[in-house]
Design a protein around this motif. Structure first.
Motif, PDB file in Angstrom:
ATOM      1  N   ASN A 461       0.794  -1.246  -0.083  1.00  0.00           N
ATOM      2  CA  ASN A 461      -0.095   0.068  -0.049  1.00  0.00           C
ATOM      3  C   ASN A 461       0.679   1.223   0.094  1.00  0.00           C
ATOM      4  OD1 ASN A 461      -2.420  -1.444   0.053  1.00  0.00           O
ATOM      5  ND2 ASN A 461      -2.116  -1.755   2.404  1.00  0.00           N
ATOM      6  N   VAL A 462       2.120   1.221  -0.227  1.00  0.00           N
ATOM      7  CA  VAL A 462       3.017   2.462  -0.020  1.00  0.00           C
ATOM      8  C   VAL A 462       3.851   2.411  -1.338  1.00  0.00           C
ATOM      9  CG1 VAL A 462       4.725   3.805   1.057  1.00  0.00           C
ATOM     10  CG2 VAL A 462       3.010   2.218   2.283  1.00  0.00           C
ATOM     11  N   MET A 463       4.864   1.537  -1.647  1.00  0.00           N
ATOM     12  CA  MET A 463       5.847   1.401  -2.783  1.00  0.00           C
ATOM     13  C   MET A 463       6.299   0.162  -2.936  1.00  0.00           C
ATOM     14  SD  MET A 463       9.035   3.421  -1.130  1.00  0.00           S
ATOM     15  CE  MET A 463       7.802   4.652  -0.131  1.00  0.00           C
ATOM     16  N   GLY A 464       6.996  -0.011  -4.286  1.00  0.00           N
ATOM     17  CA  GLY A 464       7.945  -0.863  -4.626  1.00  0.00           C
ATOM     18  C   GLY A 464       9.273  -0.507  -4.959  1.00  0.00           C
ATOM     19  N   ILE A 465      10.188  -1.184  -4.557  1.00  0.00           N
ATOM     20  CA  ILE A 465      11.609  -0.895  -4.679  1.00  0.00           C
ATOM     21  C   ILE A 465      12.201  -2.061  -5.204  1.00  0.00           C
ATOM     22  CG2 ILE A 465      13.748  -0.283  -3.436  1.00  0.00           C
ATOM     23  CD1 ILE A 465      11.758   0.892  -1.023  1.00  0.00           C
ATOM     24  N   MET A 466      13.221  -1.471  -6.001  1.00  0.00           N
ATOM     25  CA  MET A 466      14.377  -2.711  -6.826  1.00  0.00           C
ATOM     26  C   MET A 466      15.716  -2.160  -6.385  1.00  0.00           C
ATOM     27  SD  MET A 466      15.369  -5.496  -8.073  1.00  0.00           S
ATOM     28  CE  MET A 466      14.374  -6.398  -9.037  1.00  0.00           C
ATOM     29  N   CYS A 467      16.406  -2.897  -5.517  1.00  0.00           N
ATOM     30  CA  CYS A 467      17.964  -2.636  -5.360  1.00  0.00           C
ATOM     31  C   CYS A 467      18.664  -3.727  -6.083  1.00  0.00           C
ATOM     32  CB  CYS A 467      18.128  -2.975  -3.792  1.00  0.00           C
ATOM     33  SG  CYS A 467      16.954  -2.344  -2.686  1.00  0.00           S
ATOM     34  N   TRP A 468      19.863  -3.196  -6.800  1.00  0.00           N
ATOM     35  CA  TRP A 468      20.625  -4.022  -7.635  1.00  0.00           C
ATOM     36  C   TRP A 468      22.114  -3.880  -7.320  1.00  0.00           C
ATOM     37  CZ3 TRP A 468      23.299  -3.152 -12.384  1.00  0.00           C
ATOM     38  CH2 TRP A 468      23.994  -3.971 -12.971  1.00  0.00           C
ATOM     39  N   SER A 469      22.731  -4.945  -7.033  1.00  0.00           N
ATOM     40  CA  SER A 469      24.152  -4.734  -6.922  1.00  0.00           C
ATOM     41  C   SER A 469      24.728  -6.128  -7.001  1.00  0.00           C
ATOM     42  CB  SER A 469      24.671  -4.124  -5.550  1.00  0.00           C
ATOM     43  OG  SER A 469      26.187  -4.075  -5.520  1.00  0.00           O
ATOM     44  N   PRO A 470      25.630  -6.615  -7.974  1.00  0.00           N
ATOM     45  CA  PRO A 470      25.875  -7.843  -8.176  1.00  0.00           C
ATOM     46  C   PRO A 470      26.597  -8.842  -6.998  1.00  0.00           C
ATOM     47  CG  PRO A 470      26.427  -6.625 -10.070  1.00  0.00           C
ATOM     48  CD  PRO A 470      26.116  -5.725  -9.015  1.00  0.00           C
ATOM     49  N   PRO A 471      27.593  -7.961  -6.256  1.00  0.00           N
ATOM     50  CA  PRO A 471      28.080  -8.922  -5.114  1.00  0.00           C
ATOM     51  C   PRO A 471      27.409  -9.365  -4.289  1.00  0.00           C
ATOM     52  CG  PRO A 471      29.362  -6.725  -5.482  1.00  0.00           C
ATOM     53  CD  PRO A 471      27.956  -6.700  -6.300  1.00  0.00           C
ATOM     54  N   LEU A 472      27.347 -10.866  -3.911  1.00  0.00           N
ATOM     55  CA  LEU A 472      26.631 -11.317  -3.055  1.00  0.00           C
ATOM     56  C   LEU A 472      27.113 -12.022  -1.987  1.00  0.00           C
ATOM     57  CD1 LEU A 472      25.030 -13.914  -5.887  1.00  0.00           C
ATOM     58  CD2 LEU A 472      24.245 -11.630  -5.302  1.00  0.00           C
ATOM     59  N   ASP A 473      26.397 -12.166  -0.745  1.00  0.00           N
ATOM     60  CA  ASP A 473      26.708 -12.822   0.564  1.00  0.00           C
ATOM     61  C   ASP A 473      26.963 -14.286   0.370  1.00  0.00           C
ATOM     62  OD1 ASP A 473      24.304 -13.465   1.033  1.00  0.00           O
ATOM     63  OD2 ASP A 473      23.737 -11.886   2.323  1.00  0.00           O
ATOM     64  N   ARG A 474      27.300 -15.071   1.230  1.00  0.00           N
ATOM     65  CA  ARG A 474      27.432 -16.505   1.430  1.00  0.00           C
ATOM     66  C   ARG A 474      26.077 -17.262   1.221  1.00  0.00           C
ATOM     67  NH1 ARG A 474      25.935 -18.709   6.041  1.00  0.00           N
ATOM     68  NH2 ARG A 474      25.880 -17.551   8.010  1.00  0.00           N
ATOM     69  N   LEU A 475      24.831 -16.266   1.344  1.00  0.00           N
ATOM     70  CA  LEU A 475      23.551 -16.984   1.360  1.00  0.00           C
ATOM     71  C   LEU A 475      22.791 -16.560  -0.127  1.00  0.00           C
ATOM     72  CD1 LEU A 475      22.138 -16.557   4.807  1.00  0.00           C
ATOM     73  CD2 LEU A 475      23.019 -18.280   3.717  1.00  0.00           C
ATOM     74  N   GLY A 476      23.575 -15.844  -1.108  1.00  0.00           N
ATOM     75  CA  GLY A 476      23.230 -15.633  -2.211  1.00  0.00           C
ATOM     76  C   GLY A 476      22.433 -14.278  -2.380  1.00  0.00           C
ATOM     77  N   ASN A 477      22.393 -13.250  -1.341  1.00  0.00           N
ATOM     78  CA  ASN A 477      21.638 -12.020  -1.609  1.00  0.00           C
ATOM     79  C   ASN A 477      22.754 -11.045  -1.771  1.00  0.00           C
ATOM     80  OD1 ASN A 477      19.110 -13.153  -0.889  1.00  0.00           O
ATOM     81  ND2 ASN A 477      20.084 -13.575   1.268  1.00  0.00           N
ATOM     82  N   SER A 478      22.297 -10.185  -2.139  1.00  0.00           N
ATOM     83  CA  SER A 478      23.233  -8.581  -2.508  1.00  0.00           C
ATOM     84  C   SER A 478      23.507  -8.138  -1.368  1.00  0.00           C
ATOM     85  CB  SER A 478      22.374  -7.618  -3.393  1.00  0.00           C
ATOM     86  OG  SER A 478      23.120  -6.424  -3.407  1.00  0.00           O
TER      87      SER A 478
END
Length: 566
Positions: A461-478
Motif C-alpha cells: 500500500n505504499v511502494m515497490g523498490i528494486m535494489c541491484w548490486s551484483p556482489p552477493l553474500d554467502r547466502l546468495g543475497n546482494s
C-alpha cells in the motif's frame, strides 16, 4: 465565524453524498417541498480571505448583515434524486457556476498556486514543481498534458511563458491527478525530503565492499562489482532513482514471485497449491528435496518454480507461453523496459545440470500436471530467468504488487487481489533464500532476491523498490541490497509491526510533516474543489442557542479552522 444551520436529515444527506455541494441544493430548491433557504454572512476575517481567489470573484456572494444558514424544517420530505444529465450539460453547468463565482476551477487554483502572484509562468517552473511531487513528465497518465504543453508552447510568441488560459488548456485533461499531486494527496506527501533520505541510505550502502559476483553463470560473472542502483515507485506513481538504474540485468530468481502471481491469477490458489506447498524448506534453494506430500516446499525455491512454470498456459507451445508471460510482465512494469538476454539463456541451459536433475526428480514423483513435457518446461524456466529489466522498470513491477495488482503508472488491473495477497505472503516467509527468517525479523517486508544481485522489495500500500548490486553474500543475497533494506526500516516505520502501539517512533513519510491529514471524500473534481475552499476545516456541533431563529428541530454545525488549536 462562519456558521451552518442544518437539520439532522440534511446532515445525513451531506454525509451520505459527499460529492453533492451546497450549490447543488440551492439549484434544486424550487423543486423541494418546504424549500431550503440560503443567506450569508462574514462575521470575521478568515472567511473573507476565501473571497478573492479567482479573478477577484468571491466563492460565496456576500449579503451583508445576514447569517449563512441552511435549514430544513421538521416533517419536510426528502428530496428526490436529481435527474442525471449528460456530460456536456454537466460541463456547461459547471462552467456557468464557475463564471458566477460560486467555485473556482481546479485549473485556476493550480495556476495561482504555482504563479505566486504573477500573471504568467515559465513552462519550466511548472515542470520543476511537477517533478518535486514525484511525478515524471513521461508518466503515461500525463501524456495528454505533456503533448498539449509542447503544442501550446510552439504557438506562443516566446515559446516559454504560459498565461492562465494557456495553462488551463494544457492541464485540463489531467487536472484531478495534478491537483492531487500539488495538494500533497499522494501516499508520500513530502516527496523531496523522502527522496533525500533514500539518497543518504544509498550512499551509505555504496561504501560496502564485501561479497562476490556469482560466477556459475558466465554472463552474470561479467558484471562489475561496483554497480549499485536503487529505484522506487509509489502506489501513486511517484518515482525516484539513484545510481546505475538504467543498466539492464536479468531477473533470475526475482521472476519467481511474478510468475507465481500469474499462475494464481489464472488458476486460483487452490489449484496451484495442489502441486506446490506453502512452507519454507529450511534448505538450499536448489536442493533435490520435496515435502512429506511429495510436493516442492514453496514456489520460491527452484523445484517449486519449475512446477509453477508448468502450470502456465498448459497445452500451448513455449513460444506462445513466453509471449504470454512477457506481455504480463510488461503490463506489470507499466510498459517500461522488459527484455530478454539470449546469451544468459544459453549459459543457463548449458550450466543447468542441477536444474535438470531437479526436473527429472519432479517427473519421477509425478509433480507435474498430466501431459507435461518436462524438458520444454525447463527451457521456459531458463528463459524466464533470463528476462531483463532495469531497476526502474522492476520498481514499477514491485509497485504493482504493492498496489494490489493495479499498475500505478497506467491504472490497469494486472493481477487479482488474491494473487497479490498470496504472492506477498510467500515472499515474506520464503523469498530471501536461507536468510528469509532473518529478513522477516529485521526488515519485516515481502521481498525476493536473485543471484544477479537484485532484491525486489514491496512495502504494501505504499511502494515497490528494486535494489541491484551484483556482489552477493554467502547466502546468495546482494550485500548492498540487504544493507539498504535494513537501513530503510530502521529509519522509516515500514516494518510490518512498526504500527504497534507504544513502539519506538520512526519517521512516517506517509504523513505530511508527521501530522494527521484530514480527507474530505473521494478525490474527484468536485470534491477537490470543495476541499480547496474549505482548507483545513472540520465540522463541530454547537449550541442551537447561538442562532437567533427557532431551533427546536435543528442541529447547528460550525466550521472551525484546525490550525487554530481551539
Amino acid at each position: 465565524m462562519l456558521q451552518f444551520r442544518a437539520s439532522l436529515v440534511l446532515k445525513e444527506l451531506i454525509q451520505a453524498s459527499p460529492k453533492r455541494s451546497f450549490s447543488d441544493i440551492i439549484r434544486h430548491k424550487k423543486t423541494l417541498p418546504n424549500a431550503y433557504f440560503y443567506s450569508a454572512a462574514y462575521p470575521d476575517g478568515r472567511i473573507s480571505q476565501l473571497k478573492t481567489v479567482c479573478n477577484g470573484k468571491p466563492f460565496i456572494q456576500a449579503l451583508a448583515g445576514r447569517r449563512f444558514l441552511c435549514t430544513k424544517t421538521e416533517g419536510a420530505i426528502e428530496p428526490a434524486e436529481p435527474v442525471k444529465k449528460d456530460e456536456s450539460v454537466q460541463e456547461a453547468t459547471a462552467d456557468k457556476r464557475r463564471k458566477a463565482g460560486i467555485l473556482p476551477s481546479l485549473e485556476d487554483l493550480l495556476f495561482y498556486s504555482i504563479a505566486d502572484g504573477q500573471e504568467r509562468i515559465p513552462a519550466h517552473k511548472f515542470i520543476t514543481a511537477l517533478k518535486a511531487t514525484g511525478l515524471r513528465t513521461g508518466d503515461p497518465r500525463l501524456k495528454e498534458c505533456m503533448d498539449m504543453l509542447k503544442v501550446t508552447l510552439k504557438s506562443t510568441s516566446d515559446g516559454v511563458m504560459l498565461d492562465r488560459h494557456l495553462f488551463k488548456k494544457c492541464v485540463q485533461s489531467n487536472i484531478v491527478l495534478l491537483t492531487q499531486a500539488f495538494r500533497k494527496k499522494f501516499v508520500i506527501p513530502d516527496f523531496q525530503p523522502f527522496a533525500s533520505h533514500i539518497d543518504t541510505l544509498y550512499e551509505k550502502a555504496r561504501k560496502l565492499s564485501g561479497g562476490l559476483v556469482a560466477d556459475y553463470i558466465p554472463q552474470i560473472a561479467k558484471f562489475s562489482p561496483d554497480l549499485w542502483a536503487v529505484s522506487l515507485c509509489t502506489v501513486d506513481g511517484q518515482r525516484h532513482t539513484v545510481g546505475d538504474t538504467k543498466v539492464p540485468f536479468c531477473l533470475q530468481s526475482c521472476v519467481k514471485p511474478l510468475k507465481y502471481a500469474i499462475a494464481v491469477h489464472d488458476h486460483g490458489t487452490e489449484y496451484v497449491h495442489q502441486f506446490i506447498g506453502k512452507e519454507p524448506s529450511g534448505l538450499r534453494f536448489n536442493k533435490l528435496f520435496l515435502n512429506e506430500d511429495d510436493k516442492p516446499h514453496n514456489p520460491m525455491v527452484n523445484a517449486g518454480a519449475i512446477v509453477c512454470t508448468s502450470l502456465i498456459k498448459q497445452g500451448a507451445g513455449n513460444a506462445e507461453k513466453f509471449d504470454y508471460l512477457m506481455n504480463y510482465l510488461k503490463k506489470m512494469a507499466g510498459n517500461e523496459y522488459v527484455g530478454f538476454s539470449n546469451a544468459t539463456f544459453q549459459s543457463e541451459r548449458e550450466s543447468g545440470d542441477r536444474n535438470f536433475a531437479i526436473g527429472y526428480y519432479l517427473k519421477e514423483k509425478k509433480c507435474f500436471p498430466d501431459g507435461t513435457d518436462m524438458t520444454a518446461v525447463l527451457d521456459l524456466y531458463f528463459q524466464l530467468c533470463s528476462i531483463e529489466v532495469t531497476c526502474e522498470s522492476a520498481s514499477v513491477m514491485a509497485a504493482t504488487l504493492a498496489n494490489g495488482g493495479f499498475c500505478p503508472i497506467t491504472g490497469e488491473r494486472v493481477l487479482s487481489p488474491e494473487a497479490v495477497r498470496d504472492t506477498l505472503s510467500l515472499m515474506h516467509s520464503c523469498g530471501m533464500y536461507d536468510f528469509s527468517g532473518q529478513f522477516a525479523f529485521h526488515v519485516g517486508l515481502p521481498a525476493k532476491s536473485g543471484v544477479s544481485g537484485g532484491i525486489l522489495l514491496v512495502v504494501p500500500n505504499v511502494m515497490g523498490i528494486m535494489c541491484w548490486s551484483p556482489p552477493l553474500d554467502r547466502l546468495g543475497n546482494s550485500v548492498r541490497g540487504i544493507q539498504f533494506c535494513t537501513d530503510l526500516v530502521s529509519l522509516f516505520n515500514f516494518h510490518n509491526y512498526d504500527n504497534l502501539r507504544h513502539f519506538t517512533k520512526k519517521l512516517d513519510p506517509r504523513r505530511e510533516g508527521g501530522d494527521q491529514r484530514y480527507t474530505f471524500g473521494p478525490l474527484d473534481y468536485e470534491s477537490l474543489q470543495k476541499e480547496l475552499v474549505l482548507k483545513d476545516t472540520m465540522w463541530t456541533k454547537v449550541s442551537p442557542t447561538e442562532c437567533n431563529e427557532d431551533s427546536s428541530t435543528t442541529v447547528v454545525y460550525r466550521m472551525e479552522n484546525v490550525g487554530d488549536g481551539n
